[in-house]
Design a protein around this motif. Structure first.
Motif, PDB file in Angstrom:
ATOM      1  N   CYS A 150     -19.360   3.369  69.835  1.00 53.28           N
ATOM      2  CA  CYS A 150     -20.037   3.610  68.550  1.00 53.28           C
ATOM      3  C   CYS A 150     -21.352   2.841  68.476  1.00 53.28           C
ATOM      4  CB  CYS A 150     -19.152   3.183  67.383  1.00 53.28           C
ATOM      5  SG  CYS A 150     -17.703   4.200  67.148  1.00 53.28           S
TER       6      CYS A 150
ATOM      7  N   GLU B  19      -8.686  -0.786  74.183  1.00 55.58           N
ATOM      8  CA  GLU B  19      -9.040   0.564  73.741  1.00 55.58           C
ATOM      9  C   GLU B  19      -9.887   0.497  72.458  1.00 55.58           C
ATOM     10  OE1 GLU B  19      -6.852   4.619  72.114  1.00 55.58           O
ATOM     11  OE2 GLU B  19      -5.659   3.092  73.137  1.00 55.58           O
TER      12      GLU B  19
ATOM     13  N   LYS C 134     -13.820   1.773  71.965  1.00 60.73           N
ATOM     14  CA  LYS C 134     -14.259   2.709  70.923  1.00 60.73           C
ATOM     15  C   LYS C 134     -15.396   2.097  70.102  1.00 60.73           C
ATOM     16  CE  LYS C 134      -9.960   5.261  70.364  1.00 60.73           C
ATOM     17  NZ  LYS C 134      -8.822   5.520  69.487  1.00 60.73           N
TER      18      LYS C 134
END
Length: 146
Positions: free
Chosen positions: A93, A85, A89
């Motif tokens: 980004c 996870e 993320k």
């Protein structure tokens, strides 16, 4: 049955991660990983550091600078290893930055290929050396040699 220790020495971390001890010390100086010191001033790393090092190396492989990697690792709570996870993320980004780099590289490749085809390398006409003939506005004579 092997005993699993909570901490690793720098040599063990190096062996397990495949990263030289000099690089691990560098990562530590840059604040990317952390250790505690024993009474004998030896480094001890938490087991989570293995995943942090793996995250650093994978991030470097896709071209992320260490400063950006450090910013993202700073979002991890103390003692928590990067997981799937977290990687997703970070990846989300960085997608815009990576896409921008890819576009710049493709433009450079395309310009370079046409330049090689022409072979002129003229300071007056070359799109690589003098994009849009911007130097013509500055008059005659060398502009890039000083």
């Amino acid at each position: 049955m092997a005993v699993v220790r909570a901490e690793l020495t720098i040599g063990e971390l190096s062996d397990r991660s495949g990263v030289p001890t000099s690089a691990l010390r560098f990562y530590e100086r840059k604040g990317l990983i952390h250790s505690r010191r024993t009474a004998g001033n030896q480094r001890r790393y938490r087991r989570e550091t293995l995943r942090q090092v793996a995250f650093i190396r994978a991030s470097q492989t896709v071209g992320m600078p260490l400063s950006v990697i450090g910013d993202v690792l700073g979002l991890l709570p103390e003692g928590v290893a990067p997981n799937r996870e977290f990687w997703e993320k970070a990846s989300a980004c960085w997608s815009a930055e990576l896409n921008s780099r890819i576009e710049r590289l493709e433009r450079m490749r395309d310009k370079f290929t046409s330049c090689i085809g022409c072979g002129c390398l003229s300071f007056r006409e070359c799109g690589l050396v003098n994009p849009s003939d911007a130097l013509a506005d500055e008059g005659s004579g060398p502009r890039r040699l000083f």
